[in-house]
Design a protein around this motif. Structure first.
Motif, mmCIF file in Angstrom:
data_model
loop_
_atom_site.group_PDB
_atom_site.id
_atom_site.type_symbol
_atom_site.label_atom_id
_atom_site.label_comp_id
_atom_site.label_asym_id
_atom_site.label_seq_id
_atom_site.Cartn_x
_atom_site.Cartn_y
_atom_site.Cartn_z
ATOM 1 N N UNK A 36 0.841 -1.198 0.000
ATOM 2 C CA UNK A 36 0.000 0.000 0.000
ATOM 3 C C UNK A 36 0.873 1.245 0.000
ATOM 4 N N UNK A 37 0.427 2.228 -0.751
ATOM 5 C CA UNK A 37 1.113 3.511 -0.828
ATOM 6 C C UNK A 37 0.128 4.572 -0.358
ATOM 7 N N UNK A 38 0.527 5.313 0.640
ATOM 8 C CA UNK A 38 -0.350 6.315 1.244
ATOM 9 C C UNK A 38 -0.805 7.349 0.225
ATOM 10 N N UNK A 47 -3.158 3.772 -2.890
ATOM 11 C CA UNK A 47 -2.883 2.818 -3.966
ATOM 12 C C UNK A 47 -2.388 1.520 -3.344
ATOM 13 N N UNK A 48 -2.957 0.405 -3.797
ATOM 14 C CA UNK A 48 -2.485 -0.913 -3.381
ATOM 15 C C UNK A 48 -1.966 -1.624 -4.619
ATOM 16 N N UNK A 49 -0.719 -2.065 -4.544
ATOM 17 C CA UNK A 49 -0.096 -2.776 -5.660
ATOM 18 C C UNK A 49 -0.060 -4.265 -5.350
ATOM 19 N N UNK A 64 9.997 -5.782 -14.112
ATOM 20 C CA UNK A 64 10.074 -4.491 -13.407
ATOM 21 C C UNK A 64 11.360 -4.338 -12.594
ATOM 22 N N UNK A 65 11.800 -5.426 -11.977
ATOM 23 C CA UNK A 65 12.950 -5.361 -11.066
ATOM 24 C C UNK A 65 14.201 -5.821 -11.790
ATOM 25 N N UNK A 66 15.224 -5.090 -11.792
ATOM 26 C CA UNK A 66 15.551 -3.846 -11.133
ATOM 27 C C UNK A 66 15.647 -2.690 -12.116
ATOM 28 N N UNK A 72 13.385 -3.163 -2.972
ATOM 29 C CA UNK A 72 12.709 -2.838 -1.718
ATOM 30 C C UNK A 72 11.859 -1.588 -1.866
ATOM 31 N N UNK A 73 10.687 -1.636 -1.253
ATOM 32 C CA UNK A 73 9.768 -0.497 -1.278
ATOM 33 C C UNK A 73 10.463 0.741 -0.710
ATOM 34 N N UNK A 74 10.315 1.853 -1.414
ATOM 35 C CA UNK A 74 10.879 3.113 -0.956
ATOM 36 C C UNK A 74 12.239 3.450 -1.526
#
Length: 120
Positions: A36-38, A47-49, A64-66, A72-74
């Protein structure tokens, strides 16, 4: 060298040189839980991914990665609609052009799609 160790060594070398493939069952990894992203300042909602939904749609972790997102989130920095509309972050695929498994993901630029990510 004991015979068991020779067999393990031979098997390891065969896989490493592409003479044998590892079982697909061994490579399966459970996707991470939803993230979840605030709600941001101008955001219509949280937003929920879902990694699971994206994998089910035919994406791989390495889609998508990397190259688009860090692991890691953030660590990638703030997610913004401006970046997405410029073809970065989620907009790298959600641009109305990219095809995944024969389907085109919805574009982030179409305001009719806001509620597909943003929940109130």
């Amino acid at each position: 060298m004991p015979y068991a160790r020779l067999g393990t060594l031979a098997l390891t070398m065969a896989v490493a040189f592409g003479l044998m493939a590892a079982s697909p069952g061994l490579a399966q990894v459970k996707p991470p839980v939803d993230m979840s992203f605030e709600k941001g300042k101008d955001s219509p909602g949280t937003v929920t991914f879902s990694h699971e939904k994206h994998l089910a749609a035919g994406n791989k972790c390495t889609s998508c990665h990397v190259k688009i997102f860090k692991m890691k989130k953030g660590q990638t920095g703030p997610l913004t609609m401006e970046k997405m509309k410029a073809g970065e972050q989620c907009g790298a695929c959600h641009n109305g052009k990219t095809v995944v498994e024969g389907k085109t993901p919805f574009p982030v630029s179409d305001t009719a799609n806001c509620t597909r990510c943003h929940k109130q």
